[in-house]
Design an enzyme around this catalytic site. Structure first.
Site, PDB file in Angstrom:
ATOM      1  CE1 TYR A  33       0.579   1.041   4.276  1.00 21.66           C
ATOM      2  CE2 TYR A  33       0.249  -1.355   4.258  1.00 21.66           C
ATOM      3  CZ  TYR A  33       0.747  -0.201   5.060  1.00 21.66           C
ATOM      4  OH  TYR A  33       1.350  -0.342   6.609  1.00 21.66           O
ATOM      5  CD  GLU A  53     -18.205  13.814 -10.912  1.00 19.13           C
ATOM      6  OE1 GLU A  53     -19.468  14.299 -10.514  1.00 19.13           O
ATOM      7  OE2 GLU A  53     -17.152  14.600 -10.901  1.00 19.13           O
ATOM      8  CE  LYS A  78     -14.993  19.331  -5.395  1.00 22.92           C
ATOM      9  NZ  LYS A  78     -15.403  20.220  -6.216  1.00 22.92           N
TER      10      LYS A  78
END
Length: 318
Positions: A33, A53, A78
């Site tokens: 990760y 998106e 956000k």
């Protein structure tokens, strides 16, 4: 809209089989990760987005293409993006069936206004491909034809859904836009920019290149012949173009020249100015035919353990 720069919060869930790592306690048996986050952060911090998106989709593409996970869930939001809301964002889940990406390494070079032309070339690339990593811009002595200025060479790693022929057509269009002049009597002379396909994942392949005709037609024009992997001509009204497998140039009925190219680029094993930038961004990647890592190839060609210090580095974005 996402301003650039703008703080966003990204959360990931990756599908992976952890059974082997659970027994071995070895990170190489699982998805690291830390590497995932380095690649995601590097991409996001170097790219501007209008929409969350788009950002979330690009992050999903990176995870699936680079780390071969069976699924990924991406949440992007956000903070304080709207009145009376803590945050605004999206959450998506994607699988390999959602994308058809290839991991490709390109080599770029310029010795005519190199800073401007390389910056512009990268900006053009970002319009149609995901630029994941960029090497340092190395100032290297010219090869094959030495009576010209030193060349700034670099490499970029990208994700693309284009075929090799489509990608080369796109990059040739960038070269044309930046006024690349191809003189048949001076093939290795000064250039505003060269963009070559060096590696296509771990594949060994051939692809067809459609060159500009004598009238200087733009390769992005709808009138230019388009050749797919089977050698089929999709746009010429005069039928199919015949291409052999010996790298021979052929002229189509409307004047375009078709050349067969090979990947990996043979110059990776020949020239330090190609090998060093590639090794800087993907040192552990193995050459598809040689079997050596790019870092090993760079060390062998330069004769230096510190191959990245072979050439001086220039400031590109200043």
């Amino acid at each position: 809209m996402l301003d650039c720069p703008r703080d966003v919060v990204i959360s990931l869930r990756l599908g992976c089989d952890v059974r082997m790592a659970g027994k071995s306690d070895d990170v190489s048996d699982s998805v690291n990760y830390s590497d995932v986050w380095k690649d995601v952060i590097n991409y996001v911090e170097s790219t501007c987005f209008n929409l969350v998106e788009k950002l979330s989709t690009d992050v999903a593409r990176i995870c699936i293409a680079l780390y071969k996970v069976p699924w990924v869930q991406v949440r992007v939001h956000k903070p304080l993006a709207a009145h009376f809301c803590n945050s605004v964002g999206v959450e998506i889940k994607r699988t390999p069936e959602d994308f058809n990406d290839s991991v490709v390494h390109l080599s770029l070079g310029s010795n005519i206004q190199p800073r401007k032309n390389l910056r512009d070339a990268i900006a053009f690339l970002k319009k149609k491909v995901l630029v994941l990593k960029m090497s340092s811009p190395f100032l290297t002595p010219p090869q094959l034809q030495t009576n010209q200025p030193d060349i700034v060479n670099m490499a970029v790693q990208i994700l693309t859904e284009m075929s090799p022929t489509q990608l080369k057509t796109f990059t040739s269009g960038i070269e044309n836009e930046l006024l690349r002049v191809r003189d048949p009597d001076n093939k290795h002379g000064p250039r505003t920019v060269d963009i070559d396909i060096s590696l296509w994942g771990s594949e060994v392949l051939e692809y067809d290149v459609v060159s500009i005709d004598e009238e200087g037609a733009n390769l992005n024009s709808p009138n230019v012949v388009s050749i797919d992997k089977e050698g089929t001509n999709h746009s010429s009204p005069n039928g199919h173009v015949s291409i052999d497998k010996e790298g021979t140039n052929h002229s189509s009925p409307n004047g375009h020249v078709i050349t067969r190219k090979n990947v990996p680029d043979p110059d990776i094993l020949r020239f330090a100015h190609v090998a060093v930038p590639l090794a800087e961004i993907s040192p552990h990647l193995r050459h598809p035919t040689n079997g050596s890592t790019l870092s090993s190839i760079a060390r062998d060609i330069t004769g230096r353990e510190d191959y990245a210090n072979t050439f001086p580095i220039v400031e590109l974005f200043r």
